[in-house]
Every structure is written in structure tokens, then in C-alpha cells.
Design an enzyme around this catalytic site. Structure first.
Site, mmCIF file in Angstrom:
data_model
loop_
_atom_site.group_PDB
_atom_site.id
_atom_site.type_symbol
_atom_site.label_atom_id
_atom_site.label_comp_id
_atom_site.label_asym_id
_atom_site.label_seq_id
_atom_site.Cartn_x
_atom_site.Cartn_y
_atom_site.Cartn_z
ATOM 1 N N LYS A 189 9.771 43.678 22.619
ATOM 2 C CA LYS A 189 8.890 42.661 23.277
ATOM 3 C C LYS A 189 9.363 42.624 24.893
ATOM 4 O O LYS A 189 10.353 41.939 25.269
ATOM 5 C CB LYS A 189 9.103 41.215 22.897
ATOM 6 C CG LYS A 189 7.793 40.341 23.338
ATOM 7 C CD LYS A 189 7.875 39.051 23.112
ATOM 8 C CE LYS A 189 8.592 38.307 24.222
ATOM 9 N NZ LYS A 189 7.941 38.113 25.607
ATOM 10 N N GLU A 263 22.906 39.557 26.478
ATOM 11 C CA GLU A 263 23.074 39.954 27.816
ATOM 12 C C GLU A 263 22.314 38.502 28.715
ATOM 13 O O GLU A 263 21.149 38.536 28.870
ATOM 14 C CB GLU A 263 22.734 41.075 28.376
ATOM 15 C CG GLU A 263 23.598 41.485 29.416
ATOM 16 C CD GLU A 263 22.753 41.505 30.759
ATOM 17 O OE1 GLU A 263 23.007 40.261 31.343
ATOM 18 O OE2 GLU A 263 21.938 42.177 31.083
ATOM 19 N N CYS A 297 20.844 39.301 37.246
ATOM 20 C CA CYS A 297 22.046 38.673 36.275
ATOM 21 C C CYS A 297 23.346 38.745 37.041
ATOM 22 O O CYS A 297 24.103 38.041 36.981
ATOM 23 C CB CYS A 297 21.949 39.105 34.759
ATOM 24 S SG CYS A 297 21.968 40.590 34.576
ATOM 25 N N GLU A 394 22.782 29.309 38.259
ATOM 26 C CA GLU A 394 21.925 30.644 38.326
ATOM 27 C C GLU A 394 20.740 30.272 39.040
ATOM 28 O O GLU A 394 19.931 29.559 38.663
ATOM 29 C CB GLU A 394 22.072 31.210 37.155
ATOM 30 C CG GLU A 394 21.257 32.505 37.565
ATOM 31 C CD GLU A 394 21.044 33.543 36.251
ATOM 32 O OE1 GLU A 394 20.524 33.247 35.232
ATOM 33 O OE2 GLU A 394 21.453 34.682 36.334
HETATM 34 P P1 NDP Z 1 13.560 34.110 29.527
HETATM 35 O O1 NDP Z 1 15.113 34.016 29.229
HETATM 36 O O2 NDP Z 1 12.559 33.029 28.966
HETATM 37 O O3 NDP Z 1 12.911 35.274 29.154
HETATM 38 C C1 NDP Z 1 13.423 36.417 28.956
HETATM 39 C C2 NDP Z 1 12.742 37.079 27.666
HETATM 40 O O4 NDP Z 1 12.776 36.294 26.550
HETATM 41 C C3 NDP Z 1 10.898 37.399 27.949
HETATM 42 O O5 NDP Z 1 10.872 38.276 27.348
HETATM 43 C C4 NDP Z 1 10.641 35.919 27.359
HETATM 44 O O6 NDP Z 1 9.225 35.988 26.946
HETATM 45 C C5 NDP Z 1 11.520 35.856 26.213
HETATM 46 N N1 NDP Z 1 11.697 34.354 25.508
HETATM 47 C C6 NDP Z 1 11.412 33.099 26.099
HETATM 48 N N2 NDP Z 1 11.622 32.259 25.129
HETATM 49 C C7 NDP Z 1 11.928 32.682 23.867
HETATM 50 C C8 NDP Z 1 12.222 32.279 22.774
HETATM 51 N N3 NDP Z 1 12.637 31.085 22.441
HETATM 52 N N4 NDP Z 1 12.709 33.302 22.038
HETATM 53 C C9 NDP Z 1 12.741 34.528 22.118
HETATM 54 N N5 NDP Z 1 12.442 35.195 23.310
HETATM 55 C C10 NDP Z 1 11.960 34.298 24.181
HETATM 56 O O7 NDP Z 1 13.696 33.862 31.092
HETATM 57 P P2 NDP Z 1 12.859 33.150 32.215
HETATM 58 O O8 NDP Z 1 11.627 34.192 32.477
HETATM 59 O O9 NDP Z 1 12.190 31.819 31.422
HETATM 60 O O10 NDP Z 1 13.503 32.985 33.325
HETATM 61 C C11 NDP Z 1 14.182 31.726 33.536
HETATM 62 C C12 NDP Z 1 15.758 31.873 33.979
HETATM 63 O O11 NDP Z 1 16.462 32.663 33.286
HETATM 64 C C13 NDP Z 1 15.728 32.409 35.563
HETATM 65 O O12 NDP Z 1 15.740 31.530 36.308
HETATM 66 C C14 NDP Z 1 17.100 32.963 35.389
HETATM 67 O O13 NDP Z 1 18.086 32.220 35.779
HETATM 68 C C15 NDP Z 1 17.280 33.335 33.889
HETATM 69 N N6 NDP Z 1 16.997 35.048 33.883
HETATM 70 C C16 NDP Z 1 18.020 35.661 33.484
HETATM 71 C C17 NDP Z 1 17.677 37.196 33.382
HETATM 72 C C18 NDP Z 1 18.959 37.878 33.183
HETATM 73 O O14 NDP Z 1 18.893 39.176 33.218
HETATM 74 N N7 NDP Z 1 20.208 37.359 32.817
HETATM 75 C C19 NDP Z 1 16.745 37.653 33.083
HETATM 76 C C20 NDP Z 1 15.304 36.725 33.491
HETATM 77 C C21 NDP Z 1 15.699 35.538 33.585
HETATM 78 P P3 NDP Z 1 8.152 35.608 28.004
HETATM 79 O O15 NDP Z 1 8.090 36.254 29.055
HETATM 80 O O16 NDP Z 1 6.903 35.898 27.159
HETATM 81 O O17 NDP Z 1 8.416 33.948 28.359
#
Ligand code: NDP
Length: 488
Positions: A189, A263, A297, A394
Site C-alpha cells: 500500500k 523503519e 527519515c 522530527e
Molecule cells: P504515516 O506514518 O501516517 O504514513 C506512512 C504510511 O502509513 C502511509 O502509507 C499511510 O497511509 C500509512 N498509514 C497511516 N496510518 C496507518 C495506520 N494506522 N496503519 C497502517 N498504515 C497507516 O506518515 P504521515 O504521512 O502521516 O506523516 C506524519 C509524520 O510522519 C511526518 O511529519 C514525519 O515526521 C513522519 N514520517 C516519517 C517517514 C519516514 O520515512 N520515517 C515517512 C513519512 C512520514 P496514508 O498515506 O493513506 O495515510
């Protein structure tokens, strides 16, 4: 100009054409080797974050679509992929790698259109590295018993993979390439704001004649990600994203017999000693935090400069910041593109306001931001307290917090004073100092005299709230293998 005035240098626009990308009006789910309409009957719109213009409609999967995709992946595991000899699996992976290279311009433009990252980064980093992951793991597919001698490596089964929006294609490659090389099938996904390169990858799977059901891609909101990872017929869960969602996933699947790798976030320290090659360090610090708008990240979001050089170093850093070009991500001269989505921009703005309210000194170079789209100004904070939110949380944006230190021990102590442990950087001419510091830094990856370098042969992953498990290298295979039949 003889009057002593500076020459007003301007770069002429150098926009990459978007003609190579043929967008569909609508994208269904990719299940069983073909695009199918969602059983939920629902769709959502995905946009270009640099213009806020809609790009396409994308299927919003429901729970019934998750069930369907997992059962198709299970069938493909049992009937074809799980039984296929490694050398046969390798041929498909090599084919995918080659097609990614052949279609690299199309992928780069699409990744920039849907994600907001500068074209020079999607062209020179994301897409080549994604292809490199497939080349690399293709090479392992028929050598698993050599990778783990005297063991009996077997695939786990069906892998549920949820990826974020900051490196959509690259994170897909990090997840799918080792899973397939090890003989698993997958349901992946992508993030809701960046589904399009995953849908183009679906087309690559068809072009490569990958057996139906080996790779399935479903689009939809976070709750669908949760339904996918919690599905009872999933054997392995791999997630990249926020620490908060990582914890939710950990709780949701606790007690189920699933392998898990997470991760998550980071707050990396980039440590500059007074003997470092200064120009090189400035470039490394800038690359560390402004690459991909800081939406990385492992971004070097905390800079620690040795006190004896702090003042001139910060001045030079400010000079360098003033040359960054912020704007149209499709322009080949752009250094800092659009923030991926409105919610993320709001979070960055809120954290910048917090930094000011906490008493840190802010520096932002003068630059015009485009009138439309999600853009953030490169930001540098000095006079930052260790305990402040901008030094601890972060931000995931182009915001750098600068702190200072006097001795190597102090640098290590401050660098490790974080809930995260994903990456770090050290800048010094002394090899012995690099070796001694690296051992003391509690971070999964430590770069020396460079930053944000990635290679498929090198494992990547974190400690503490940055997650666990490694992706990349031989370690990355382990996450998708059952070595001694313990799980079957
Ligand atoms: P999320 O962790 O919410 O999103 C990452 C993925 O997880 C997306 O595919 C998202 O789907 C999905 N997801 C969201 N909620 C759930 C859940 N409850 N169970 C399973 N999967 C889920 O990141 P955000 O986009 O909300 O970003 C928020 C913060 O996260 C950022 O500000 C940043 O600090 C951090 N982040 C860190 C990343 C990294 O690589 N370490 C990458 C992205 C964000 P959908 O997009 O449909 O919500």
C-alpha cells in the site's frame, strides 16, 4: 560592470517536459496481474503538490479489497512463486530492473509531479537507486543458501508492505525487491498522497510478465494499511513511516505470528569538528537537511559544530543557504521543491513558529515562494536549547537546528540525547576520531565525511524509536526468510 556592484545572476528556467508521462484519468487496484475496480466502489483524487492541480483519480480500497488482494497473493505464493527456483525468480527481477532503467525518465517525471521533489533528485537518486535495488536482489535470488550457509532459507509467504510518501518508488523497491528475491509474494500500500509511481510500477510488472498475483498494489487511506497488516493470512509486515503509526502497527499485530520490520522516524546528528574540510562539510550539511526538502527519515536535522569554528561555519552556511533555489520541482535547476502535502506543510510551519517561540534565532534566506502549491522556506535555527522541541522532535522539513560542543565526548553525549537512532554524520580529517566516534553513536547508519549516501548493498535501519530490522544488503534478505523452518 565597473561600478563595483554585484552581477545579478539569474538562472534561466530549465523545465523538464512532462509529456513523457501519460496519465490515466483513473487508476484501479493492481490485483492478480491486472487493474481492477475497487469492490468498495470508491475513489479519491491525487494532486500535484507544486500546483495543487488534480492529476488523476485513484481507487480507495475497502476491507473487501484487502481480503481479495491477500487471497490472490496467497494463491500466487502457493501455486507459482513460492515454488519457483531462485534462478527463475532472478530473471523476473533482472527484467524489472532493466525496464525501470529503460523507463527512468517517465518514472522521474511522474515521481516529481506527484511527490513535489526536484526533478534532479528523482532523476539522479530515486529512480537509479530503485533500479539498483532490483539488480542487487536479483543477484541474490539463486544464492540464498550461500548467503546463509548451513541453514535452510525458505520464504515466509505473503508480505504486507506499507510505505510513505517521501521516496515512493524507492521505498517500493526497498520492500518489493528483497521480498520477491526471497520467494515471497506481496501486497503493497503506497501513501495516499503519492500512489502514481506505484501504479506505473504495476505496469512494469505486466511488461515483465511477472506471474499474476506475485505483486499486488492497493491504494487507500491509513485504515486500509492497518487492515492489510492485521490481516490473518499475512506472514510478514514491513512498514516505513512515522513512529506513531509504527507503534500502532506493533500493537495491532502483537500476539499474531507475523514477522515485523519497522523503519520509522529520525533526528540525526551531523557533527562537524574543527579540523574538518569546511567547504565539503558545508555541502554535506546542506545536502543532509535540504535534500528532498528535508522530508527524509535520516535527514541531518541537528547540526553540532565544534565551538571554536561555530561562528565562521554558521556564516558560511547562511551564505550557502542564500544560493538555494526553491520552486518548480520540474525545473532542472531547482534545489528545494514542494512539500509533499498540505498537512505536512502545516506541521513544518507550526514547528518553525515553535522554534521562534522557544527563543531560538531564526535565519531564512530571502527567496520568493511560488504563489500556489505547498512550499516552505529553508530555515536555520541557532541558539537552540537541547531540550527544545525543534532539537528533539522530527520536523520532516527543510529546518536545521544548530547546536555546539567543545569535546568529542560532549558531541557524542548530545548526539545520543534523542529518542531516535536512525543515522548520524561525522566530519573530521582524523580517521582515528571517526572510528572512535562511530562506535559510540547509537545510530543504525553513520556517515563519515559524507551524508545521505545510499547503496543497495548496505543495510539501513534504526535503534530505539527509529524502529528495528534492516533493509538493504544481505541483512535485508533476512527480514523475508525463515532460516530453519521455524515458522512453517
Ligand atoms: P504515516 O506514518 O501516517 O504514513 C506512512 C504510511 O502509513 C502511509 O502509507 C499511510 O497511509 C500509512 N498509514 C497511516 N496510518 C496507518 C495506520 N494506522 N496503519 C497502517 N498504515 C497507516 O506518515 P504521515 O504521512 O502521516 O506523516 C506524519 C509524520 O510522519 C511526518 O511529519 C514525519 O515526521 C513522519 N514520517 C516519517 C517517514 C519516514 O520515512 N520515517 C515517512 C513519512 C512520514 P496514508 O498515506 O493513506 O495515510
Amino acid at each position: 560592470m565597473g561600478d563595483g556592484q554585484a552581477v545579478p545572476w539569474e538562472y534561466a528556467p530549465a523545465p523538464e517536459s512532462r509529456d513523457i508521462v501519460q496519465l490515466q484519468a483513473r487508476y484501479g487496484l493492481f490485483v492478480g496481474g491486472k487493474e481492477v475496480a475497487p469492490r468498495s466502489g470508491q475513489w479519491f483524487t491525487t494532486i500535484d503538490p507544486a500546483t495543487e492541480e488534480p492529476l488523476a483519480e485513484v481507487a480507495r480500497a475497502g476491507v473487501e479489497d484487502v481480503d481479495h488482494a491477500v487471497s490472490v497473493a496467497r494463491r500466487a505464493f502457493k501455486r507459482s512463486w513460492g515454488e519457483l527456483p531462485g534462478r527463475e525468480r532472478a530473471k523476473y527481477l533482472f527484467r524489472i530492473a532493466r525496464i525501470l532503467q529503460e523507463r527512468s525518465r517517465e518514472f522521474a517525471v511522474l515521481e516529481t509531479l506527484n511527490g513535489g521533489k526536484p526533478i534532479k533528485e528523482s532523476r539522479d537518486v530515486d529512480v537509479p537507486l530503485a533500479a539498483a535495488h532490483f539488480w542487487y536482489y536479483a543477484g541474490w535470488a539463486d544464492k540464498l543458501e550461500y548467503a546463509f550457509p548451513n541453514r535452510d532459507p525458505k520464504p515466509l509467504g505473503v508480505a504486507a508492505q506499507v510505505i510513505p510518501w517521501n521516496f515512493p518508488l524507492l521505498m517500493l523497491a526497498w520492500k518489493i525487491a528483497p521480498a520477491l528475491a526471497a520467494g515471497n509474494t506481496v501486497v503493497l500500500k503506497p501513501a495516499s498522497s503519492t500512489p502514481l509511481s506505484a501504479m506505473l510500477f504495476a505496469d512494469v510488472c505486466r511488461q515483465a510478465d511477472l506471474p499474476p498475483g506475485v505483486v499486488n498494489i492497493i491504494t487507500g487511506p491509513g485504515e486500509i494499511g492497518l487492515a492489510l497488516v492485521s490481516h490473518p493470512d499475512v506472514d510478514k509486515v514491513a512498514f516505513t513511516g512515522s513512529t506513531e503509526v509504527g507503534k500502532t502497527i506493533g500493537r495491532a499485530i502483537a500476539g499474531q505470528d507475523k514477522a515485523l520490520t519497522l523503519e520509522l522516524g529520525g533526528k540525526a546528528a551531523n557533527i562537524v569538528f574543527d579540523d574538518a574540510a569546511i567547504d565539503q562539510a558545508i555541502e554535506g550539511v546542506v545536502n543532509g537537511i535540504f535534500f528532498n526538502q528535508g522530508e527524509v527519515c535520516c535527514a541531518g536535522s541537528r547540526l553540532f559544530v565544534q565551538e571554536s569554528i561555530a561562528e565562521p561555519f554558521i556564516e558560511r552556511l547562511k551564505d550557502r543557504l542564500s544560493t538555494l533555489r526553491v520552486g518548480d520541482p520540474l525545473d532542472k535547476n531547482t534545489d528545494v521543491g514542494a512539500i509533499n502535502n498540505a498537512a505536512q506543510l502545516a506541521r513544518i510551519d507550526e514547528m518553525v513558529e515553535t522554534g521562534v517561540a522557544e527563543g531560538a534565532d531564526i535565519y531564512q534566506p530571502a527567496c520568493d515562494l511560488p504563489a500556489r502549491g505547498f512550499f516552505a522556506r529553508p530555515t536555520l535555527f541557532t541558539n537552540v536549547a537541547q531540550s527544545s522541541r525543534i532539537a528533539q522532535e522530527e520536523i520532516f522539513g527543510p529546518v536545521l537546528s544548530v547546536l555546539t560542543f567543545r569535546t568529542p565526548d560532549e558531541a557524542v553525549e548530545k548526539a545520543n540525547n534523542t529518542a531516535y537512532g536512525l543515522s548520524a554524520g561525522v566530519w573530521t580529517e582524523k580517521g582515528s576520531r571517526i572510528l572512535s566516534i562511530v562506535k559510540k553513536l547509537r545510530a543504525g547508519v553513520v556517515w563519515a565525511n559524507t551524508f545521505n549516501r545510499f547503496d543497495p548493498t548496505s543495510p539501513f535501519g534504526g535503534y530505539k524509536e527509529s524502529g528495528f530490522g534492516r533493509e538493504g544488503g544481505q541483512h535485508g534478505l533476512l527480514a523475508y526468510l525463515d532460516l530453519d523452518g521455524e515458522r512453517h
